[in-house]
Design a protein around this motif. Sequence first.
Motif, mmCIF file in Angstrom:
data_model
loop_
_atom_site.group_PDB
_atom_site.id
_atom_site.type_symbol
_atom_site.label_atom_id
_atom_site.label_comp_id
_atom_site.label_asym_id
_atom_site.label_seq_id
_atom_site.Cartn_x
_atom_site.Cartn_y
_atom_site.Cartn_z
ATOM 1 N N LEU A 93 0.838 -1.185 0.000
ATOM 2 C CA LEU A 93 0.000 0.000 0.000
ATOM 3 C C LEU A 93 0.884 1.250 0.000
ATOM 4 C CD1 LEU A 93 -2.466 -1.217 2.763
ATOM 5 C CD2 LEU A 93 -2.993 -1.049 0.329
ATOM 6 N N ASP A 94 0.257 2.396 -0.150
ATOM 7 C CA ASP A 94 0.983 3.653 0.003
ATOM 8 C C ASP A 94 1.114 3.930 1.495
ATOM 9 O OD1 ASP A 94 1.180 4.100 -2.745
ATOM 10 O OD2 ASP A 94 -0.776 5.098 -2.816
ATOM 11 N N TRP A 95 2.336 3.836 2.031
ATOM 12 C CA TRP A 95 2.526 4.001 3.463
ATOM 13 C C TRP A 95 2.382 5.463 3.870
ATOM 14 C CZ3 TRP A 95 1.878 -0.747 4.197
ATOM 15 C CH2 TRP A 95 2.627 -1.743 3.579
ATOM 16 N N LEU A 96 2.121 5.677 5.147
ATOM 17 C CA LEU A 96 2.040 7.024 5.680
ATOM 18 C C LEU A 96 3.380 7.747 5.511
ATOM 19 C CD1 LEU A 96 0.212 6.315 9.060
ATOM 20 C CD2 LEU A 96 -0.691 7.739 7.203
ATOM 21 N N PRO A 97 3.376 9.008 5.113
ATOM 22 C CA PRO A 97 4.634 9.770 5.071
ATOM 23 C C PRO A 97 5.237 9.856 6.468
ATOM 24 C CG PRO A 97 2.865 10.930 3.907
ATOM 25 C CD PRO A 97 2.227 9.789 4.631
ATOM 26 N N GLY A 98 6.561 9.848 6.543
ATOM 27 C CA GLY A 98 7.236 9.818 7.828
ATOM 28 C C GLY A 98 6.874 10.947 8.755
ATOM 29 N N ASP A 99 6.626 12.148 8.205
ATOM 30 C CA ASP A 99 6.335 13.279 9.077
ATOM 31 C C ASP A 99 4.926 13.238 9.644
ATOM 32 O OD1 ASP A 99 5.089 13.751 6.653
ATOM 33 O OD2 ASP A 99 5.575 15.885 6.584
ATOM 34 N N GLU A 100 4.096 12.358 9.118
ATOM 35 C CA GLU A 100 2.737 12.213 9.651
ATOM 36 C C GLU A 100 2.681 11.196 10.789
ATOM 37 O OE1 GLU A 100 -0.244 11.521 6.703
ATOM 38 O OE2 GLU A 100 0.403 13.209 5.448
ATOM 39 N N VAL A 101 3.671 10.338 10.870
ATOM 40 C CA VAL A 101 3.704 9.310 11.906
ATOM 41 C C VAL A 101 4.180 9.927 13.220
ATOM 42 C CG1 VAL A 101 4.754 7.118 12.607
ATOM 43 C CG2 VAL A 101 4.110 7.499 10.213
ATOM 44 N N LEU A 102 3.532 9.574 14.309
ATOM 45 C CA LEU A 102 3.938 10.071 15.620
ATOM 46 C C LEU A 102 5.373 9.658 15.929
ATOM 47 C CD1 LEU A 102 0.786 9.228 17.789
ATOM 48 C CD2 LEU A 102 1.394 11.456 16.817
ATOM 49 N N THR A 103 6.136 10.547 16.537
ATOM 50 C CA THR A 103 7.466 10.186 17.008
ATOM 51 C C THR A 103 7.348 9.292 18.239
ATOM 52 O OG1 THR A 103 7.648 12.053 18.527
ATOM 53 C CG2 THR A 103 8.326 12.435 16.229
ATOM 54 N N ASP A 104 8.461 8.661 18.620
ATOM 55 C CA ASP A 104 8.437 7.828 19.822
ATOM 56 C C ASP A 104 7.972 8.633 21.034
ATOM 57 O OD1 ASP A 104 9.517 6.008 18.078
ATOM 58 O OD2 ASP A 104 11.407 5.738 19.159
ATOM 59 N N GLY A 105 8.493 9.847 21.169
ATOM 60 C CA GLY A 105 8.116 10.682 22.296
ATOM 61 C C GLY A 105 6.647 11.049 22.287
ATOM 62 N N GLU A 106 6.097 11.310 21.095
ATOM 63 C CA GLU A 106 4.671 11.644 20.990
ATOM 64 C C GLU A 106 3.799 10.440 21.346
ATOM 65 O OE1 GLU A 106 4.887 15.123 17.541
ATOM 66 O OE2 GLU A 106 4.723 13.009 16.954
ATOM 67 N N VAL A 107 4.209 9.253 20.885
ATOM 68 C CA VAL A 107 3.471 8.035 21.233
ATOM 69 C C VAL A 107 3.419 7.856 22.740
ATOM 70 C CG1 VAL A 107 3.501 5.519 21.126
ATOM 71 C CG2 VAL A 107 3.962 6.838 19.063
ATOM 72 N N VAL A 108 4.566 7.962 23.385
ATOM 73 C CA VAL A 108 4.625 7.742 24.832
ATOM 74 C C VAL A 108 3.843 8.816 25.578
ATOM 75 C CG1 VAL A 108 6.148 7.603 26.832
ATOM 76 C CG2 VAL A 108 6.813 6.493 24.683
ATOM 77 N N ARG A 109 3.896 10.042 25.104
ATOM 78 C CA ARG A 109 3.141 11.103 25.788
ATOM 79 C C ARG A 109 1.640 10.812 25.748
ATOM 80 N NH1 ARG A 109 2.471 17.523 24.168
ATOM 81 N NH2 ARG A 109 1.042 18.013 25.901
ATOM 82 N N LEU A 110 1.120 10.401 24.600
ATOM 83 C CA LEU A 110 -0.304 10.106 24.508
ATOM 84 C C LEU A 110 -0.672 8.879 25.345
ATOM 85 C CD1 LEU A 110 -1.008 10.888 20.743
ATOM 86 C CD2 LEU A 110 -1.625 12.251 22.749
#
Length: 332
Positions: free
Chosen positions: A38-55
Motif C-alpha cells: 500500500l501507500d505508506w504514511l509519510p514519515g512526518d505524519e507518523v507520531l514520534t516515539d516521544g509523541e506516542v509515549v506522551r499520549l
Amino acid sequence: MSTIGLVDRYDRVATDLRVSLTDRCNLRCSYCMPAEGLDWLPGDEVLTDGEVVRLIEIAVTRLGVREVRFTGGEPLVRRGIVDIVRRTAALSPRPDTSITTNALGLERTAVALAEAGLDRVNVSLDTVRRDDFHTITRRDRLHDVVAGLEAAAAAGLGPVKVNAVLLRGVNDDQGPELLRWCIDRGYQLRFIEQMPLDAQHGWSREKMITAEEIFESLATTFDLSPAEEPRGSAPAELFLVDGGPATVGVIASVTRPFCGDCDRVRLTADGQVRNCLFAREESDLRTALRDGATDEELADRWRVAMLGKRPGHGIDDPSFLQPSRPMSAIGG
C-alpha cells in the motif's frame, strides 16, 4: 487533574488502548493488503516515539487506561519499539502491556522486549503448512514465525497466544490441525472471523468462515465445553478442549458481536483516535499535540472523541460501509 475516564454515551468505559506504531508490514496477507503493498504514511505524519509515549501516558494517568497493546501494521518494524515499551511499562500506575505481531522479528527481539517490561505476545498465524503460509502471506517465512513463537515463550512472554483466520478454500480444513499444534507447544489459540477490513474491499459474508463452522470443524477431533470463567469484555469466547486445561477461543466479531461490552479504544500511527474498529470517523490528536496543547487539553479531546462511539459496529445494517482505512492502517 480531571479523573473522568473514556466513557461513551452508552456507559461503556474504555480501559484497553490499542496503539498502532506503524502501518507498514513485512507480509502481504491476502485478506489484508494487495501483493504490491500500500501507500505508506509519510514519515512526518507518523507520531514520534516521544509523541506516542506522551499520549499513552495521558491515557494511563488521566483517562483510566489499564491495558496497552501495540499493533500495526507490523509493530516490530518500528525501530523504537523496545524503548516505547520500556517507557510505557515505567508509567504509574503500570499498565498491562502486550503486542500483536506476525513474529517475523520476534526471535531477535523477544528477550529485549521482555526486559523492557512487555508482558505477553499475540502472534498471527493462520496455518502451520509451509505452502499454505506462502499462499496466504505471499512470503516463505513460516520458519521465522515458529522461531519467534519459541523465543517469546523462552523469554517468558506468556501466555503466548496465536490468532488465526480461516479462509474458505485455503485453510478452512486446518482448524483441528492448528489447535493440536498449539496445544502441543503450550500456546493458546484464538480463531477470528474474517472482518471487512481488507484494503481491497473484497470481503463478503459468503466467503467468511463463521464461528459456527469453526465449532463444527473442531468438533470432528475435539470435545469442546464452555469455560467457566466469565468472559467479561474479552473478545474471545473460551472453551475447554477435551475437558481442559487447554482452551481455545473464538472471536466472532461478525456473527456474535460483543459491542455492548467493548472496552477498547484505538490510536493510529498518525495520531488519530478511533473509538471503534469499524468507525468511519477519527479524532485528530496529532495536530493539537504539535500545536502545543496541554496534557489536559489532549485528554479532553480524547474524551469528546469517545462520545461519538456508536452502540455497535453495524455490519448487519444494510447501510454499513467498510472503513476507508484497512486494518493495517487502523491497528488491530
